[in-house]
Design an enzyme around this catalytic site. Sequence first.
Site, PDB file in Angstrom:
ATOM      1  N   GLU A 169     -16.138   0.075  32.655  1.00  0.00           N
ATOM      2  CA  GLU A 169     -16.908  -0.862  32.308  1.00  0.00           C
ATOM      3  C   GLU A 169     -18.445  -0.219  31.937  1.00  0.00           C
ATOM      4  O   GLU A 169     -18.542   1.167  32.371  1.00  0.00           O
ATOM      5  CB  GLU A 169     -17.328  -1.714  33.579  1.00  0.00           C
ATOM      6  N   GLU A 315     -17.908   3.797  33.283  1.00  0.00           N
ATOM      7  CA  GLU A 315     -17.055   3.980  32.035  1.00  0.00           C
ATOM      8  C   GLU A 315     -15.620   4.207  32.091  1.00  0.00           C
ATOM      9  O   GLU A 315     -14.969   4.263  31.024  1.00  0.00           O
ATOM     10  CB  GLU A 315     -17.668   5.299  31.165  1.00  0.00           C
TER      11      GLU A 315
END
Length: 348
Positions: A169, A315
């Site tokens: 994310e 991430e």
Amino acid sequence: MNFDIAAPDSALAPALQHKIDQKTKPPGALGRLEALALQIGLIQQTLTPALRQPHLAVFAADHGAARAGVSAFPQDVTWQMVENFLAGGAAINVFSRQLGLDLSVVDAGVNHTFAPRPALIDAKIAAGTANYLERPAMSAEQRDAALARGRRLAHALADNGCNCIGFGEMGIGNTAAASLLTHCLIGAERDADLDTVTGRGTGLDDTGLARKRALLRQALARGGYPTDALEALAEYGGLEIAMMAGAMLGAAEKRMVLLIDGFIVTSALLVAHALAPAILPYCVFAHRSQEPGHRVQLAFLGAEPLMELDLRLGEGTGAALAYPLVQAAVNFLNEMASFESAGVSEKG
């Protein structure tokens, strides 16, 4: 919205365990890799599991509350980091290249217009959420659209041959949203009081952390303490969190292996788990992050992650770094000799 998820059939477990135990090693000598091999065999319902077209999806969106100061970074960093992902320059790009993982970036709701790129999936529901200090972060319609879009994305990957998906994310302010969701869905009586599950995010100092916690208490004073997952998601969640939750549920419907990253990804799983508890056996928990709320989430889910590397980047970096361990579990099950095939005497 109903999700058709059934827990893996456990009938194959004795045969899988026998195959694991007959490898040329003392029983249990490969430790948690053995449990991981058993889990993946059960997910795929086979004695010879395989990982096909592994994919890592990074879901990105903006949060209205970011402009109120819940993060150390300005909101523009969301779209700037998405551009970095698309240019191949972020940590998740480095690890994905190293490991041969396909990577896509899903624009669930970034306050920016991106030029089309092969790795970009335009799934924008809105240009970010509303400020939950003032009103609900998203409408029920936006929430449901994000869940449905995530589900379709996972189904499309599965239909194209992928059976292992990692989740990442990006969204300035999303640790704050994850803290609110964790507080609501786990509850203070289970050690999820707001201060316990609210950490420094992208690097707040003590003053910034105190301000973040005060702002989140302000949000709760406005929006209350919804314990229903869909209500909490609309009240405080992010579009990337909602879309991840839908993608997790869709992936479990397709019997995929789900690689779960850190605090924010696990907040999406809390939503998914509340909607369909049978999702849990499909989840491989990659790591325990430095965010204090992640430890609370993992304990609530009864999950023991594969690694603890003091990561707090997001991430999907933890999910990517755990992938070689998933490979190792599958490979020893398929390729390691048995006592019989190797002509090695078993323990007397």
